[in-house]
Design a protein around this motif. Structure first.
Motif, PDB file in Angstrom:
ATOM      1  N   LEU A 141      31.841-148.186  11.855  1.00  0.00           N
ATOM      2  CA  LEU A 141      32.099-147.908  13.270  1.00  0.00           C
ATOM      3  C   LEU A 141      30.988-148.454  14.151  1.00  0.00           C
ATOM      4  N   ILE A 182      38.597-153.386  11.492  1.00  0.00           N
ATOM      5  CA  ILE A 182      39.513-152.262  11.780  1.00  0.00           C
ATOM      6  C   ILE A 182      40.533-152.137  10.638  1.00  0.00           C
ATOM      7  N   ARG A 205      38.890-150.663   7.586  1.00  0.00           N
ATOM      8  CA  ARG A 205      38.747-149.203   7.713  1.00  0.00           C
ATOM      9  C   ARG A 205      40.081-148.524   7.415  1.00  0.00           C
ATOM     10  N   PHE A 214      38.516-140.781   7.785  1.00  0.00           N
ATOM     11  CA  PHE A 214      37.529-140.132   8.657  1.00  0.00           C
ATOM     12  C   PHE A 214      37.958-138.708   8.999  1.00  0.00           C
ATOM     13  N   PHE A 273      36.500-135.917  11.719  1.00  0.00           N
ATOM     14  CA  PHE A 273      35.521-135.749  12.796  1.00  0.00           C
ATOM     15  C   PHE A 273      35.248-134.275  13.066  1.00  0.00           C
ATOM     16  N   ASN A 284      39.974-134.331  16.464  1.00  0.00           N
ATOM     17  CA  ASN A 284      40.495-135.588  17.027  1.00  0.00           C
ATOM     18  C   ASN A 284      41.874-135.973  16.531  1.00  0.00           C
ATOM     19  N   VAL A 307      39.089-142.817  18.757  1.00  0.00           N
ATOM     20  CA  VAL A 307      39.506-142.203  17.493  1.00  0.00           C
ATOM     21  C   VAL A 307      40.580-143.065  16.830  1.00  0.00           C
ATOM     22  N   VAL A 338      41.204-146.211  17.173  1.00  0.00           N
ATOM     23  CA  VAL A 338      40.642-147.474  16.644  1.00  0.00           C
ATOM     24  C   VAL A 338      39.825-147.168  15.383  1.00  0.00           C
ATOM     25  N   SER A 339      39.078-146.057  15.397  1.00  0.00           N
ATOM     26  CA  SER A 339      38.289-145.677  14.213  1.00  0.00           C
ATOM     27  C   SER A 339      39.191-145.517  12.999  1.00  0.00           C
ATOM     28  N   VAL A 371      33.597-148.306  20.319  1.00  0.00           N
ATOM     29  CA  VAL A 371      34.178-147.138  19.651  1.00  0.00           C
ATOM     30  C   VAL A 371      33.186-145.972  19.594  1.00  0.00           C
ATOM     31  N   ILE A 372      31.953-146.278  19.279  1.00  0.00           N
ATOM     32  CA  ILE A 372      30.947-145.214  19.150  1.00  0.00           C
ATOM     33  C   ILE A 372      30.714-144.513  20.487  1.00  0.00           C
ATOM     34  N   LEU A 420      33.600-142.279  21.084  1.00  0.00           N
ATOM     35  CA  LEU A 420      33.589-141.061  20.262  1.00  0.00           C
ATOM     36  C   LEU A 420      32.574-140.049  20.782  1.00  0.00           C
TER      37      LEU A 420
END
Lengths: 229, 407
Positions: free
Chosen positions: A56, A80, A83, A89, A91, A95, B300, B302-303, B401-402, B405
């Motif tokens: 990220l 992307i 990932r 992930f 969080f 999310n 989120v 995109v993550s 992205v960071i 977030l």
């Protein structure tokens, strides 16, 4: 065999007058099926490290190799995609996508992967049942408690059959009961399905469950201990 | 694609009030702009129709120099074979011979300068529907020696059906033209200027009155379709001797009307542009809020592995849905009103009638139902939305992205 190799990883922020070394020359390796916790005080660099392992955030120097692929050599869209196919992930703030139901949130990842509809449906139901939410498939995030939302997030993280799951403070917003339920679910998934979990946390309950505890402070690894369970 | 559509559709209902306000603003913009344009284009079409069908036709042939010097000496005769050939063109509805001149019309104590139109009654009616303008009396026939008088002129001269009118003018090559004519009918012409001073008489009688020796001043072409005007103009031009004749199209013959329409049209476009500018700010405000309040959510997604292009597509679809709903709602509320006014044009009454007549406008406001009105307005709003869409697209494509977030 290591699935993740972190080599000489450094992240320096230049936003302030004095550069801040959030992660400073970290070298780590993670093997398949590990249940590891990266611990340290606030501002120690654990989230930054986790974000870089997850692709990220780009490092200032060093590399993260996942199954032989140097993630930061990939183009933005390839990263992307990488990932999507390899990393799950979880969080701190769950999310979930607010307009999708629990089932749709889990399916979302598989739809991005263009999975077969039938296969997707079966896996979604099975995952939500395994996190104890088989009866809340059609609930929207705002109809679920924090603990339930985080369990949906875990199911979502596992939907793509990732190589490993990164969880950043997953229990920070949960009460004790929900925390224990969540940890038990993740422990079972780790034990029975050999899924690799890496946590960034300062929650002692998570640390107590971890098989490996990596302590970080001022961006440097202070200790890296295996805990026999 | 299904998920993208689902997310986009559900997202627009996350903030119902804001969505309704955005849709309503698009709806009202479309409503006002289509109604306004409908009346504008309806009026323009009516003016053009009045000018073309009531008088000029789509194409005219004259003796060279006639249009700049409308003199009874500038009359011509033409090969009948050529007229027959042109009349057989499928685009041509009818070709009308005319003799036009000015004369002094008198009755009792009143007299006035008038336009004398020598026409072939039946052919003229095919184009101008002059019979339908008959208010009193009867329509003239080819062999009549009587006349039709425009209504306002009749009022001015205080004459009616069966009264007589003296016409006095200068004929071809200086011959004296004088005649006493019985009024067979009174016509109410749509163009106020013509209604104030026009007299129709059968062309054979006009030739005799003005001693034209069989010549005419204009050959007027009526067509089935306005779209063919340029093509027919080209055909006619290619077939006549430009040393002897001139050929004019309807635009050139109605230059002032076209200029007036163009300048009024420009004013209308400015008004609509202002309306759209206000709407554009409204749409942009919505897009701005829609994008900025969801930075974390975008990060989120995109993550988790959603490509930025797909994410941008979600936001674009949201705006597309809102625009579409606004446009459909706008058309839905404007269409019945436009249909009503299409069949029931606004007829002006009171003092405004005289003011409009002064400017040579028929005192009605017809509505146009040209599909292009809706299409143009829908395209204009879509362009605004498209421009507004550039903000979330750029924002998403350049998103960190960071940072998202952490927000």
């Amino acid at each position: 065999m290591s699935i993740i190799k972190v080599k000489n990883l450094t992240k320096t922020y230049h936003d302030t007058e004095v550069p801040v070394h959030a992660v400073n020359g970290v070298n780590l390796e993670f093997k398949k099926g590990e249940f590891s916790a990266i611990v340290g005080p606030s501002g120690s660099g654990k989230t930054t490290l986790l974000n870089m392992i997850g692709g990220l955030e780009h490092p200032s120097s060093g590399m993260v190799e996942v199954n032989g692929t140097d993630m930061f050599e990939l183009s933005s869209s390839a990263l992307i995609e990488f990932r999507l196919m390899n990393i799950g992930f979880v969080f701190q703030a769950y999310n979930l996508i607010p307009v999708l139901t629990a089932k749709e949130n889990v399916e979302f990842i598989m739809q991005l992967q263009n999975k077969d509809k039938k296969q997707m449906n079966e896996r979604t139901i099975s995952l939500l049942e395994s996190v104890g939410l088989g009866d809340r498939l059609n609930s929207r995030p705002n109809q679920l408690s924090g603990g339930q939302q985080q369990r949906v997030a875990v199911a979502r993280a596992l939907a793509s059959k990732p190589m490993f799951v990164l969880a950043d403070e997953p229990t920070a917003n949960l009460d004790s009961k929900a925390t224990m339920q969540l940890l038990e679910i993740m422990e079972v998934l780790n034990r029975e399905e050999n899924i690799t979990f890496i946590f960034a946390t300062h929650d002692q309950r998570v640390v107590d469950k971890a098989h490996r505890v990596i302590t970080i402070d001022d961006g440097k690894i202070i200790s890296d201990e295996s805990v026999s369970k | 694609m299904n998920t993208i559509l689902k997310i986009a559709w559900r997202n627009i209902w996350r903030n119902k009030r804001r969505t309704f306000i955005t849709i309503a603003s698009i709806m009202f913009a479309l409503f006002f702009s289509t109604i306004m344009r409908g009346f504008q284009l309806g009026s323009y079409a009516n003016m053009k129709r009045n000018a073309v069908e009531a008088y000029s036709g789509y194409v005219q042939i004259h003796k060279k120099g006639y249009w700049d010097d409308k003199n009874i000496n500038n009359i011509f005769s033409i090969d009948e074979k050529l007229v027959s050939k042109l009349e057989n063109d499928s685009r041509v509805k009818v070709i009308i011979p005319r003799i036009e001149s000015f004369a002094l019309a008198s009755s009792g104590e009143s007299s006035k300068g008038v336009l004398v139109m020598g026409v072939s009654p039946d052919k003229e009616d095919k184009m101008t529907q002059i019979k339908s303008y008959l208010e009193e009396g009867e329509f003239i026939s080819e062999n009549d020696k009587s006349i039709l008088v425009a209504q306002d002129l009749a009022k001015f001269l205080k004459v009616g059906v069966n009264d007589s009118l003296v016409l006095f003018s200068s004929g071809y090559h200086g011959a004296t033209a004088a005649g006493l004519y019985a009024i067979k009918g009174i016509v109410k012409l749509p163009t106020p200027e013509m209604n104030r001073g026009t007299i129709y008489l059968p062309i054979e009688e006009a030739k005799s009155f003005l001693s034209t020796e069989g010549k005419m001043s204009a050959l007027v072409f009526d067509l089935h379709d306005l779209e063919d005007a340029d093509g027919v103009l080209e055909t006619v031009s290619a077939n006549i001797d430009h040393e002897k004749y001139e050929v004019l199209g309807w635009k050139l013959m109605n230059k002032e009307l076209i200029q007036m329409i163009e300048s009024d049209n420009a004013g209308g476009i400015v008004m609509i542009s202002i309306l759209y500018l206000v709407i554009a700010f409204g749409i942009f405000g919505t897009v701005l809020m829609m994008t900025n309040e969801r930075t974390r959510e975008f990060s989120v997604m995109v993550s988790l592995g959603m490509q930025k292009t797909k994410l941008a597509m979600v936001v674009l679809l949201e705006l597309f849905f809102m625009t579409l709903l606004g446009v459909v709602a706008g058309i839905a509320i404007s269409l019945p009103i436009m249909i009503y006014y299409y069949y029931n044009p606004i007829v002006f009454t009171g003092e405004s009638v005289e003011a409009m007549k002064e400017f040579n406008f028929e005192p009605i406001m017809p509505m146009s139902l040209d599909p292009q009105i809706f299409l143009t307005q829908a395209i204009a709003i879509s362009i605004i939305s498209l421009i507004a869409m550039s903000y979330p697209t750029i924002k998403i494509m350049t998103m960190n992205v960071i940072n998202g977030l952490r927000s």
